[in-house]
Design a protein around this motif. Sequence first.
Motif, PDB file in Angstrom:
ATOM      1  N   ILE A 180      35.304  23.755 -31.076  1.00  0.00           N
ATOM      2  CA  ILE A 180      36.134  23.522 -29.884  1.00  0.00           C
ATOM      3  C   ILE A 180      35.311  23.748 -28.624  1.00  0.00           C
ATOM      4  O   ILE A 180      35.406  22.994 -27.650  1.00  0.00           O
ATOM      5  CB  ILE A 180      37.369  24.443 -29.912  1.00  0.00           C
ATOM      6  N   TRP A 181      34.485  24.780 -28.646  1.00  0.00           N
ATOM      7  CA  TRP A 181      33.627  25.086 -27.503  1.00  0.00           C
ATOM      8  C   TRP A 181      32.657  23.924 -27.253  1.00  0.00           C
ATOM      9  O   TRP A 181      32.430  23.510 -26.122  1.00  0.00           O
ATOM     10  CB  TRP A 181      32.856  26.384 -27.770  1.00  0.00           C
ATOM     11  N   ALA A 213      33.147  20.798 -28.123  1.00  0.00           N
ATOM     12  CA  ALA A 213      33.939  19.674 -27.608  1.00  0.00           C
ATOM     13  C   ALA A 213      34.234  19.851 -26.127  1.00  0.00           C
ATOM     14  O   ALA A 213      34.149  18.896 -25.340  1.00  0.00           O
ATOM     15  CB  ALA A 213      35.233  19.546 -28.400  1.00  0.00           C
ATOM     16  N   ASP A 214      34.572  21.091 -25.735  1.00  0.00           N
ATOM     17  CA  ASP A 214      34.805  21.376 -24.317  1.00  0.00           C
ATOM     18  C   ASP A 214      33.553  21.081 -23.489  1.00  0.00           C
ATOM     19  O   ASP A 214      33.635  20.515 -22.385  1.00  0.00           O
ATOM     20  CB  ASP A 214      35.186  22.850 -24.122  1.00  0.00           C
ATOM     21  N   ALA A 215      32.401  21.473 -24.002  1.00  0.00           N
ATOM     22  CA  ALA A 215      31.151  21.331 -23.251  1.00  0.00           C
ATOM     23  C   ALA A 215      30.868  19.884 -22.890  1.00  0.00           C
ATOM     24  O   ALA A 215      30.402  19.584 -21.785  1.00  0.00           O
ATOM     25  CB  ALA A 215      29.979  21.911 -24.054  1.00  0.00           C
ATOM     26  N   ALA A 245      33.309  17.343 -23.084  1.00  0.00           N
ATOM     27  CA  ALA A 245      34.484  16.779 -22.407  1.00  0.00           C
ATOM     28  C   ALA A 245      34.507  17.164 -20.937  1.00  0.00           C
ATOM     29  O   ALA A 245      34.895  16.366 -20.073  1.00  0.00           O
ATOM     30  CB  ALA A 245      35.763  17.246 -23.094  1.00  0.00           C
ATOM     31  N   LEU A 246      34.067  18.382 -20.625  1.00  0.00           N
ATOM     32  CA  LEU A 246      34.027  18.824 -19.224  1.00  0.00           C
ATOM     33  C   LEU A 246      33.012  18.034 -18.408  1.00  0.00           C
ATOM     34  O   LEU A 246      33.047  18.076 -17.182  1.00  0.00           O
ATOM     35  CB  LEU A 246      33.719  20.323 -19.144  1.00  0.00           C
ATOM     36  N   ARG A 247      32.111  17.337 -19.079  1.00  0.00           N
ATOM     37  CA  ARG A 247      31.144  16.474 -18.389  1.00  0.00           C
ATOM     38  C   ARG A 247      31.625  15.021 -18.366  1.00  0.00           C
ATOM     39  O   ARG A 247      30.855  14.111 -18.038  1.00  0.00           O
ATOM     40  CB  ARG A 247      29.772  16.549 -19.080  1.00  0.00           C
ATOM     41  N   GLN A 306      33.922  11.407 -23.837  1.00  0.00           N
ATOM     42  CA  GLN A 306      35.096  11.332 -24.718  1.00  0.00           C
ATOM     43  C   GLN A 306      34.810  12.032 -26.049  1.00  0.00           C
ATOM     44  O   GLN A 306      33.709  11.923 -26.592  1.00  0.00           O
ATOM     45  CB  GLN A 306      35.444   9.875 -25.007  1.00  0.00           C
ATOM     46  N   THR A 313      25.808  24.862 -22.383  1.00  0.00           N
ATOM     47  CA  THR A 313      26.021  24.190 -21.098  1.00  0.00           C
ATOM     48  C   THR A 313      24.954  23.126 -20.864  1.00  0.00           C
ATOM     49  O   THR A 313      25.248  22.004 -20.437  1.00  0.00           O
ATOM     50  CB  THR A 313      26.005  25.208 -19.947  1.00  0.00           C
ATOM     51  N   GLY A 345      25.689  20.075 -22.963  1.00  0.00           N
ATOM     52  CA  GLY A 345      26.726  19.232 -22.361  1.00  0.00           C
ATOM     53  C   GLY A 345      26.177  18.371 -21.242  1.00  0.00           C
ATOM     54  O   GLY A 345      26.446  17.160 -21.168  1.00  0.00           O
TER      55      GLY A 345
END
Length: 704
Positions: free
Chosen positions: A324-325, A327-329, A331-333, A336, A448, A451
């Motif tokens: 999940i982390w 995916a967040d990394a 997606a926050l950029r 998709q 980070t 991402g």
Amino acid sequence: MPHPLDSFFAPASIALIGASRDHEKIPGRLLAMLRKNAYPGKIYPVNPNYAEIDGLACYKSIADVGAPIDLAVIIIPARTVLAALEQCAAAGVKNAVIISSGFAEEGGDSAAMQDAIAALARRTGMRISGPNAEGFFSQVQRVAATFSPAVDVKPGVVPLVATQKRIGIVAQSGGIGFAYYNRAKALGVAVSYVVSAGNESDLGAGEFLDYMVQDASTDVILLFIEGIRDVEKFIAAARRAAEVKKPVIVTKVGRSGAGERAAASHTASMAGWSAAYDAVFAKYGFIVSNDLDEALTIAAVLASNPLPRGDRVAVVTVSGGAGIWGADAVALRGLQVPELSESIQAGIRTLMPSYGTARNPIDVTAQGVTSGGLQKSVDLLTASDEVDAILVVLSLSSEVRMPFSEPELKPLLSAQHKPVVFYSYTLPSDFARRELAKSGAVVLSGLTHVGVTMRQLVDYASFKLPKPVDETRLPARDLSAYLTSPVLSEADSKALLRTAGIALPDEVLVKDRGGLDEAIARAGFPLVMKVQSPDIAHKSEIGGVRVNITTKGEVFLAFESLLNNARKHRPEADIQGVLVGPMAKKGVEIIVGTMTDKTFGPMVMVGLGGITTELFRDVVYRPASVSVEEAGAMLAGLKAAPLLNGFRGAAKADVAALAQLIADISVLAARHAGEIAEIELNPVLVHAEGQGVTIVDALVVGRN
């Protein structure tokens, strides 16, 4: 085709001027580094105090060598360098690296010595790097012409090499350049060259960049720059890199600035210290990174992967939370992380226990590692057209176990179908790094940075070099008659722009009350009135503007009021009169401007306009001139872009007309760079699609 710097980076012979037997000091370390790295060419130590050094004959002067010399590495006191260079030139030495410090960085007479070195290079044709350089390292040719401990060779240590592609490093700081190399080695990223530019008396970052762009052994370029001196060479090399699609990752330091840019316009005052650099980087598709580890992460992924075809990422993990982390990394950029189709999910579910998940992120669980589910899931996703890149999130701390097998992983990565990025949330062991390196995989440990890297890869993959600019639309006109004072009033600025071929509303400059009737007849109601003076750039701040005037009586009252306000607030100002024109239809307020950068020359800017321009600072700069296509890309880069594209049900704005105006203004600025320092159109009202744009206010600043 040979390059002029081939003999610099791959010299058949090297003279060490100032060589020493003391390996604890820089002159001695230079010889030691060359020999430890198994330099295959001839080495000629030069020092009148020794007959031999470490088994090599030592010469009193370069003239005594009596053999062709491709490169001289000079480490002697600054005051003796120029004479040594003269002797090198007389002996036919092709290139020199000056390690010695104490030149322009000290100022005064020391700067004059550096000027003399530059003059010698021009006069003799010898190519000179430095002074105050840390030298260079050519890994392929085994030329360690540097004292940096980063190139030291430890007996018995087998280098970690994960990538077949190599990165080339050009740095205006020797320490940082070799720091890049040090960290690249730790990741297993192969390197072609590391070069420290030093004070750039002759050879500069632009020429070194040019070498890396044409060099077949360099696949990715890392740049660390403080400022560009050889601008034309740098721009030419940047364009070539874009044409051949060779990635350039750049870190520009010195962004904070110790002072403010003095400027008459918003366009220039908002530019900041590095806006022009960022504009050039954007024009040529450079990947900007302001962090050393991030830059290396981007380089590592580029050196080990193909470019993605789109922005869809599959995240595969052995830990639900870590997945999940991950995916967040991404997606926050803005990337998709799509839910996979039922057919793909069904295939993946057969590879994991029932408590895993196949939706995306895909958690094969720790059991999926031992059963081979992790490897097979990556195989399935690599063949799928539902995702464009794969992020593998796992623990690689083990010193004995591997989650992948080389016979299965290596062919998959070698096929280069899509990027497969490996991130370890535990500190990766040396065992894991080396085992994965056998398959061509680099292990990353900063999520980070991962991402950011995956976002940068998607953006770089879609970058296209802008088309050439059409300079024939605007007629070539002599504008010198308008540039009689440093800052032009709005009326004079608009007169200049009209002459140059820019469309503006029909307005009348009224100098006394007697001219108001004619002005009303031409403008019609409603109209706008503005006091005019080259000494008053921002008229609204002194009550110098009246809008939406609908009666003749209001016109006469406004005329007197505007003049009185100007005299009251700016008694010293040269008042030309009052500009009377029609009120513009409503539209999106945009600022279009140009300014002159001391390094790169004219820049064009577009941003959110009106009185909030400096509040939001939503602006994009590019080197002038730009094509209509590039102007459109600038507009798309604004945070306010949705306002032009029919935000919340509003009519779509005339983006095509605005892009054409930006292109025309940029051509004007580039064509008259010697006469015009700044142009500002603020606001430009962008009307509904097909209804064009209206330049409401304009300011032109001449070159002093």
